[in-house]
Design a protein around this motif. Sequence first.
Motif, short mmCIF file in Angstrom:
data_model
loop_
_atom_site.label_atom_id
_atom_site.label_comp_id
_atom_site.label_asym_id
_atom_site.label_seq_id
_atom_site.Cartn_x
_atom_site.Cartn_y
_atom_site.Cartn_z
N SER A 76 48.75 29.80 33.38
CA SER A 76 49.51 31.04 33.17
C SER A 76 48.75 32.17 33.87
N LYS A 77 49.50 33.21 34.20
CA LYS A 77 48.87 34.33 34.93
C LYS A 77 49.69 35.59 34.71
N LEU A 127 34.84 42.47 40.11
CA LEU A 127 35.01 41.49 41.19
C LEU A 127 35.13 42.12 42.57
N ALA A 128 35.32 43.45 42.63
CA ALA A 128 35.42 44.16 43.91
C ALA A 128 36.49 43.51 44.79
N GLN A 129 36.15 43.19 46.04
CA GLN A 129 37.16 42.67 46.97
C GLN A 129 37.67 41.29 46.57
N GLU A 176 41.21 40.86 45.03
CA GLU A 176 42.42 40.74 45.84
C GLU A 176 42.85 39.28 46.01
N LEU A 177 41.90 38.36 45.89
CA LEU A 177 42.23 36.94 46.05
C LEU A 177 43.11 36.43 44.93
N ILE A 178 43.11 37.12 43.78
CA ILE A 178 43.91 36.66 42.66
C ILE A 178 45.39 36.63 43.03
N PHE A 207 34.45 33.82 40.53
CA PHE A 207 35.29 32.63 40.47
C PHE A 207 35.37 31.99 41.85
N LYS A 208 35.79 30.73 41.85
CA LYS A 208 35.85 29.97 43.09
C LYS A 208 37.10 29.10 43.08
N LEU A 209 37.86 29.17 44.17
CA LEU A 209 39.02 28.29 44.31
C LEU A 209 38.52 26.88 44.60
N LEU A 210 39.01 25.91 43.82
CA LEU A 210 38.58 24.53 43.97
C LEU A 210 39.63 23.66 44.66
#
Length: 519
Positions: free
Chosen positions: A80-81, A108-110, A113-115, A145-148
């Motif tokens: 969920s998001k 998280l700074a820049q 934006e990845l979210i 965080f890291k995209l896996l």
Amino acid sequence: MASDELTPGEEHLSDERVVADRLAKLSRLRERGVEPYAYSYDDPDSAQGAIDLLLAKELSDPLEDDGKELWVRVAGRIVSKRVMGKSTFAHLADRTGKIQLYFRVNDLAQDYELIDLLDLGDWIGAEGKVFRTRTSEVSVWVSSFKLLAKALRPLPLGKEEVHAETGERIVHSGFTDVEARYRQRYADLAVNPEVRATFVLRALIVSALRRFLDERGFIEVETPILQPLYGGALARPFTTHHNALDMQLYLRIADELYLKRLIVGGMERVYEIGKDFRNEGLSRFHNPEFTMLEFYAAYLDYEGVMRLTEELLSHVAREALGDRPVSFGGHEISFAAPFARYTMFEALQEIGGVDVPGSTEDELRDRVRTLGFSADDVKAMGRGKLIDELFGALVEPKLIQPTFITDYPREMSPLAKPKRGDEALTERFELIVAGKELCNAYSELNDPIDQRERFEAQKRLALAGDEETQPIDEDFLRAMEFGMPPTGGFGMGVDRLTMILSGQPSIRDVILFPTMRPE
């Protein structure tokens, strides 16, 4: 496609557009230098472990704040998001459950934006302190965080709501097409925790079976799946061809004849848990590929195996379920010993209303015809097959609690010893539970001359048109001629046992990848 399955913004897109949109996000991630398919994410905490960490601290002294932050690393799927301006809430699910993640632009700074490029179903790892939100939900305040792994196809995640009065969480599945769930088990497992729980239970059942037998001196072995001659049961085999040897081979229908060869060899107590294959129809109790437990113990007869069976099933039910009752098909089933017992003829007489000893073969054929079999099918059946069909239709469905059926006719049991005192019967039992056979066992035939005669009788039935007979196995006869000690043998369907203990109505619900027709 229901909106609950999708990342916000995807609701009005077709399936193809959703995939295209996610592929575009994949490209944008790579343009930003983000690898969307990671190599590893070392030593994550489980979602439940992170929740338990905070609960333990709160229980130790809820009034004291020692100022120490509880730091965790979690990994799982985004299920969920919710984007709320400069902060985002999401839920991450792993094998143990779910935990909320809290992302804030100031932390998280820049990277914040990845979210926008993350979708439901993506795998991520997140690190941060565990805390409670204003609504009291245990969450991780994400510092990095890291995209896996980027999910290119949306999962049917369904919808979860909280009952306004009781506070109970109600889950509405987004994956209700049963056939699709069996075909796409990976998606079924991903979105339905109760399905994962069934297969965890199956693993516990298999472990308990092994532990019980190992502790009693049995040795686990492996015997051939590809066999030059099938045997050990009355069933049609699958056939294949070995090119190098230019010979026909069969997928085994049972483990029995090879395991008994090991008894001849002096191993005395052996068992195997493995796949068997029978070229038969599909039903909620039958899959052509299934898992069997077979064990053989020198010096035991079928009475000894019955006692061992009661101990085994009581042990497995207790190990797998603890204090939970066994509930299947609307019945509560008890595996507490002793189990009920009938002879085959007693059960047919008292429960099925058929007097087998007092009936001619023609009279039995007439009764079987009333069950819906064609005249040609009935004509090809021997006496043993006729009795088997009557028992399966008139008695078996009525036996719900574990019940031993003993002393089968000789024609039905080509591998069992004659019953002491009545050569027309054999020392064999089946255990019936919830209206279906669960276990089959014998005082094993160890007279090679008698065994040859039984094989010859099976050959005559095959020539008469019966497709489910035991062929003559000369190598097995040779092994018996070296001498086989008195032996008790046992076979049980692991899938059926799992159905009963898990309360699942179909064998397909307890096999990860059941046999299906082509799409």
